[in-house]
Scaffold this motif. Structure first.
Motif, PDB file in Angstrom:
ATOM      1  N   MET A 341      -6.718  -4.524   7.643  1.00  0.00           N
ATOM      2  CA  MET A 341      -6.265  -5.302   8.806  1.00  0.00           C
ATOM      3  C   MET A 341      -4.875  -4.829   9.265  1.00  0.00           C
ATOM      4  N   ALA A 342      -3.971  -4.688   8.300  1.00  0.00           N
ATOM      5  CA  ALA A 342      -2.597  -4.296   8.645  1.00  0.00           C
ATOM      6  C   ALA A 342      -2.563  -2.907   9.271  1.00  0.00           C
ATOM      7  N   HIS A 343      -3.284  -1.962   8.645  1.00  0.00           N
ATOM      8  CA  HIS A 343      -3.336  -0.607   9.211  1.00  0.00           C
ATOM      9  C   HIS A 343      -4.053  -0.614  10.561  1.00  0.00           C
ATOM     10  N   GLY A 344      -5.162  -1.357  10.637  1.00  0.00           N
ATOM     11  CA  GLY A 344      -5.958  -1.381  11.862  1.00  0.00           C
ATOM     12  C   GLY A 344      -5.157  -1.901  13.048  1.00  0.00           C
ATOM     13  N   ALA A 345      -4.415  -3.008  12.834  1.00  0.00           N
ATOM     14  CA  ALA A 345      -3.610  -3.583  13.923  1.00  0.00           C
ATOM     15  C   ALA A 345      -2.589  -2.550  14.398  1.00  0.00           C
ATOM     16  N   ARG A 346      -1.920  -1.932  13.426  1.00  0.00           N
ATOM     17  CA  ARG A 346      -0.862  -0.969  13.756  1.00  0.00           C
ATOM     18  C   ARG A 346      -1.428   0.240  14.494  1.00  0.00           C
ATOM     19  N   ALA A 352       4.889   0.578  15.303  1.00  0.00           N
ATOM     20  CA  ALA A 352       5.570   1.110  14.119  1.00  0.00           C
ATOM     21  C   ALA A 352       5.145   0.345  12.860  1.00  0.00           C
ATOM     22  N   PHE A 353       4.912  -0.962  13.014  1.00  0.00           N
ATOM     23  CA  PHE A 353       4.555  -1.781  11.852  1.00  0.00           C
ATOM     24  C   PHE A 353       3.332  -2.636  12.146  1.00  0.00           C
ATOM     25  N   GLY A 354       2.559  -2.873  11.112  1.00  0.00           N
ATOM     26  CA  GLY A 354       1.449  -3.808  11.200  1.00  0.00           C
ATOM     27  C   GLY A 354       1.646  -4.924  10.185  1.00  0.00           C
ATOM     28  N   LYS A 370     -12.420 -17.819  -4.893  1.00  0.00           N
ATOM     29  CA  LYS A 370     -11.281 -17.724  -3.980  1.00  0.00           C
ATOM     30  C   LYS A 370     -10.793 -19.145  -3.721  1.00  0.00           C
ATOM     31  N   PRO A 371      -9.847 -19.638  -4.500  1.00  0.00           N
ATOM     32  CA  PRO A 371      -9.417 -21.034  -4.366  1.00  0.00           C
ATOM     33  C   PRO A 371      -8.588 -21.270  -3.100  1.00  0.00           C
ATOM     34  N   VAL A 372      -8.516 -22.523  -2.675  1.00  0.00           N
ATOM     35  CA  VAL A 372      -7.650 -22.887  -1.546  1.00  0.00           C
ATOM     36  C   VAL A 372      -6.222 -22.444  -1.866  1.00  0.00           C
ATOM     37  N   GLY A 373      -5.588 -21.774  -0.937  1.00  0.00           N
ATOM     38  CA  GLY A 373      -4.209 -21.316  -1.126  1.00  0.00           C
ATOM     39  C   GLY A 373      -4.108 -19.836  -1.444  1.00  0.00           C
ATOM     40  N   LEU A 374      -5.226 -19.231  -1.882  1.00  0.00           N
ATOM     41  CA  LEU A 374      -5.193 -17.786  -2.171  1.00  0.00           C
ATOM     42  C   LEU A 374      -4.976 -17.021  -0.870  1.00  0.00           C
ATOM     43  N   THR A 375      -3.970 -16.198  -0.847  1.00  0.00           N
ATOM     44  CA  THR A 375      -3.568 -15.529   0.385  1.00  0.00           C
ATOM     45  C   THR A 375      -3.134 -14.096   0.092  1.00  0.00           C
ATOM     46  N   PHE A 376      -3.508 -13.183   0.964  1.00  0.00           N
ATOM     47  CA  PHE A 376      -2.985 -11.820   0.902  1.00  0.00           C
ATOM     48  C   PHE A 376      -2.133 -11.574   2.141  1.00  0.00           C
ATOM     49  N   LEU A 377      -0.942 -11.037   1.913  1.00  0.00           N
ATOM     50  CA  LEU A 377      -0.007 -10.745   2.997  1.00  0.00           C
ATOM     51  C   LEU A 377       0.237  -9.250   2.999  1.00  0.00           C
ATOM     52  N   GLY A 378       0.224  -8.629   4.179  1.00  0.00           N
ATOM     53  CA  GLY A 378       0.386  -7.178   4.222  1.00  0.00           C
ATOM     54  C   GLY A 378       1.339  -6.697   5.297  1.00  0.00           C
ATOM     55  N   VAL A 379       2.108  -5.667   4.951  1.00  0.00           N
ATOM     56  CA  VAL A 379       2.933  -4.950   5.927  1.00  0.00           C
ATOM     57  C   VAL A 379       2.533  -3.483   5.854  1.00  0.00           C
ATOM     58  N   SER A 380       2.243  -2.905   7.005  1.00  0.00           N
ATOM     59  CA  SER A 380       1.823  -1.506   7.047  1.00  0.00           C
ATOM     60  C   SER A 380       2.801  -0.710   7.900  1.00  0.00           C
ATOM     61  N   TRP A 381       3.066   0.530   7.488  1.00  0.00           N
ATOM     62  CA  TRP A 381       3.890   1.432   8.288  1.00  0.00           C
ATOM     63  C   TRP A 381       3.308   2.825   8.177  1.00  0.00           C
ATOM     64  N   ASP A 382       3.863   3.748   8.928  1.00  0.00           N
ATOM     65  CA  ASP A 382       3.340   5.108   8.923  1.00  0.00           C
ATOM     66  C   ASP A 382       3.570   5.707   7.540  1.00  0.00           C
ATOM     67  N   GLY A 383       2.516   5.874   6.786  1.00  0.00           N
ATOM     68  CA  GLY A 383       2.676   6.483   5.469  1.00  0.00           C
ATOM     69  C   GLY A 383       2.641   5.520   4.307  1.00  0.00           C
ATOM     70  N   HIS A 414      11.441  -4.969   3.971  1.00  0.00           N
ATOM     71  CA  HIS A 414      11.154  -3.543   4.180  1.00  0.00           C
ATOM     72  C   HIS A 414      12.180  -2.912   5.126  1.00  0.00           C
ATOM     73  N   LEU A 415      12.478  -3.608   6.225  1.00  0.00           N
ATOM     74  CA  LEU A 415      13.427  -3.061   7.210  1.00  0.00           C
ATOM     75  C   LEU A 415      14.828  -2.924   6.601  1.00  0.00           C
ATOM     76  N   ARG A 416      15.257  -3.917   5.838  1.00  0.00           N
ATOM     77  CA  ARG A 416      16.600  -3.879   5.243  1.00  0.00           C
ATOM     78  C   ARG A 416      16.721  -2.762   4.224  1.00  0.00           C
TER      79      ARG A 416
END
Lengths: 418, 418
Positions: A341-346, A352-354, A370-383, A414-416
């Motif tokens: 999803m992160a790569h696809g959006a980007r 520059a970022f997804g 997959k219990p309530v509250g289980l979450t995956f968070l992603g940041v994608s960049w070139d490479g 990531h940016l910092r």
């Protein structure tokens, strides 16, 4: 009598006591009086009742120098604040011809006609100074009694705010003859309140120029330093504030994300704007909330290219290019889907970022294991990309809010660090 | 002494008086006491100050039967509610060994250790009954004084709510021996408050079983009927409530969208769920907010397929199929672009309906001849579409909120008329 620069607020409204509406006046007024060197010392919420308003107000006359009353000046039968204030001060209401003309003009200018119900809006306790309401029908008023000045303002937030600025602030500013108090805010995320105090409590305890308070919230914890009103040596302010910033940065790194008033979305947005970089988002459980937070900020169009809320699997495939195989094999709530999803959006937006979120918001269960509250968070960049697995607790709203804040922080981190 | 079933609330928190946080306790408690046949008669917000808490509380002892105090039970130096309540009642604090053990166990169960700062959380005014806090560190307490029962509960909303339900509600329910009061809500959108009262004021004025109040908000106006506590003939309740519903439907049609507590997004969502129809959204100025509102509702995945926030022109073309020619000729903020966005979202997701928004949210100006507030809202279905041009006023937030509510209402209107 209380201190000169202590103000009390009386907010009138059954709807607030019945829980039909959340009050926003107190938070506005609390901030609005700070630069005047004043503070709200106490607030009261009363019913739309002549007796109740009169009882609370009369108890404050001669006790506090300035009272602000808000709400209940409208044209409907439950708008009884004029009568309540008059009763509290032992005064009669008087009809004010000029105000009635202004109300009629207000309606006429909009091609409408004032009703008989509007006529009561031109009645004021005897001896009042009428405060004109430029863009609403309800005039306010100001009246003195027993050493107390009472300002009465309408309830609609826009009208209250405009009238506070144009009528009340100038009057108070003359009366409170001191410099504005300084308030410094330090915003953190992802560290509990007591852990935070364990880490920087020593620095905070050593402050002599400021009072310290902390504000836990679902989004994180703010630490507020408020200048002590008794402070004589103002040169301490910068030194002590800097020491707190340094202690926080040393203890929690980028989880101390803002020295000031900006939200996490504003901080991330301004970093993107400065770097002239762009972002594309792919949301599942957060349903558009990340996009909403980022685009709350004026000028977001400079860096937000797109946000795809792909609630269905078909949308994940069609709009983001998540492979049907990945969805089949690992499920929608998985590290693999989040990555795609992160790569696809980007990639699709040439950003520059997804950012991506997928998870189980509840309140009822998700897929097996997959219990309530289980979450995956992603940041994608070139490479590369960074995917985090989290198990959030709380309500549907809590889980979604934490996912939004969590992924925005991952991007900031990531940016910092780049 | 006030009536038995009148409750007063004292909310402790500098952050509320300084405007750093908006209170949510009062609205929760106001609703939570209604089914008990009680009401919040008055509320006070005080500073984190032993003297202030003591002063407000002591003024209510013997005056009102039940006082709820919330906030300021944490481990930090500004958490002084225990001391303030003790001072207000003229009592000493006593250390409570069992509570200290429970706090230590709470931390141990999370692999952490209670700090010395947490130790003060085990101190209570002499004679208190301690109220256990299952999932937080701060226990509450209950204490009697001069005929007044004082409940003291922690400030974090989840903890307050859980402890109110488990400790306070059962105690109050025993004391207030009457049936719950009935509250009926009628929700409208797109009609001003005074116009609404001109249209249905006669019906509302004739009610004898209910008190009437109205709640204007940016989203619309709610009319609330609250059963008079003095009512003897409860058979009037249905008749009068039905008469109000009929009058509203006759006067404003589908702009009276809900008899009950559901939001516009919930009403629209449940209509889609019932009809087993789906929706796809294309947002520009609203930036994900429509998606957020719809997916706030549990079960939204049954009818929300996708939401594309196409902030850039490229995203409008790539993700929604808006033609480059349309964008070039009419601009992003135009009836033509809105139409193609609504159709594009629907077609790409194979949804029954498409929603679209495009406009200028401000605060600074949009393209030439496109003022801040200019908005196009669109609903698309198989075989047609409805596009509305609106000029919204207010802040960026107001304009975006009105656009969200406006387009959701357009869909509701379409669904009701089909």
């Amino acid at each position: 009598m209380t201190q000169t620069n202590d103000i009390e607020v009386i907010i009138v409204g059954n709807e607030l006591l019945k829980g039909e509406r959340v009050d926003s006046h107190l938070s506005y007024l609390g901030r609005a009086v700070l630069p005047l060197g004043a503070r709200i010392a106490r607030a009261h919420v009363t019913a739309d009742s002549v007796d109740e308003i009169a009882r609370v107000l009369s108890g404050r006359i001669g006790e506090t120098r300035t009272v602000l009353v808000t709400g209940g000046l409208g044209p409907t039968p439950d708008d009884v604040t004029r009568r309540g204030v008059a009763a509290g001060l032992g005064l009669e209401l008087e009809f004010h011809e000029a105000s009635w003309n202004a109300i009629q003009d207000f309606f006429a200018s909009r091609g409408r006609q004032a009703t008989q119900a509007n006529r009561q809006q031109a009645e004021f306790p005897a001896g009042s100074r009428v405060l004109a309401n430029g863009e609403g029908t309800a005039p306010g008023f100001e009246i003195e009694s027993g050493g107390t000045t009472v300002f009465v303002l309408p309830g609609p937030p826009e009208e209250l705010r405009r009238m506070f600025s144009s009528h009340v602030a100038p009057a108070l500013s003359e009366r409170f003859d001191r410099d504005p108090l300084r308030v410094d805010t330090f915003r953190t995320i992802g560290v509990g309140e007591s852990t935070l105090f364990d880490l920087v409590g020593e620095t905070l305890g050593a402050l002599s120029a400021y009072d310290v308070s902390s504000l836990p919230s679902r989004g994180g914890v703010d630490i507020l330093l408020t200048e002590k009103s008794s402070l004589s040596d103002r040169s301490l302010l910068d030194t002590e504030s800097d020491a707190v910033a340094e202690a926080l940065a040393g203890a929690i790194g980028t989880k101390f994300y803002e020295r000031g008033e900006r939200s996490l979305a504003e901080v991330v947005g301004s970093m993107l704007a400065e770097r002239e970089e762009t972002i594309a988002i792919a949301e599942s459980l957060t349903g558009g909330w990340i996009g909403k937070l980022l685009t709350d900020v004026p000028g977001a169009s400079a860096y937000v290219l797109s946000d795809v809320v792909a609630y269905s699997n078909a949308a994940k495939t069609d709009l983001l290019g998540v492979s049907a195989e990945t969805l089949e094999k690992f499920g929608a709530v998985s590290e693999e889907t989040c990555t795609e999803m992160a790569h696809g959006a980007r990639n699709r937006a040439h950003a520059a970022f997804g950012l991506a979120t997928t998870g189980v918001a509840g309140p009822t269960g998700g897929p097996p294991k997959k219990p309530v509250g289980l979450t995956f968070l992603g940041v994608s960049w070139d490479g590369g990309c960074n995917i985090k697995r989290q198990l959030f607790t709380g309500t549907r709203d809590d889980i979604r809010r934490r996912a939004c804040q969590g992924v925005l922080w991952m991007l900031l981190d990531h940016l910092r660090k780049q």
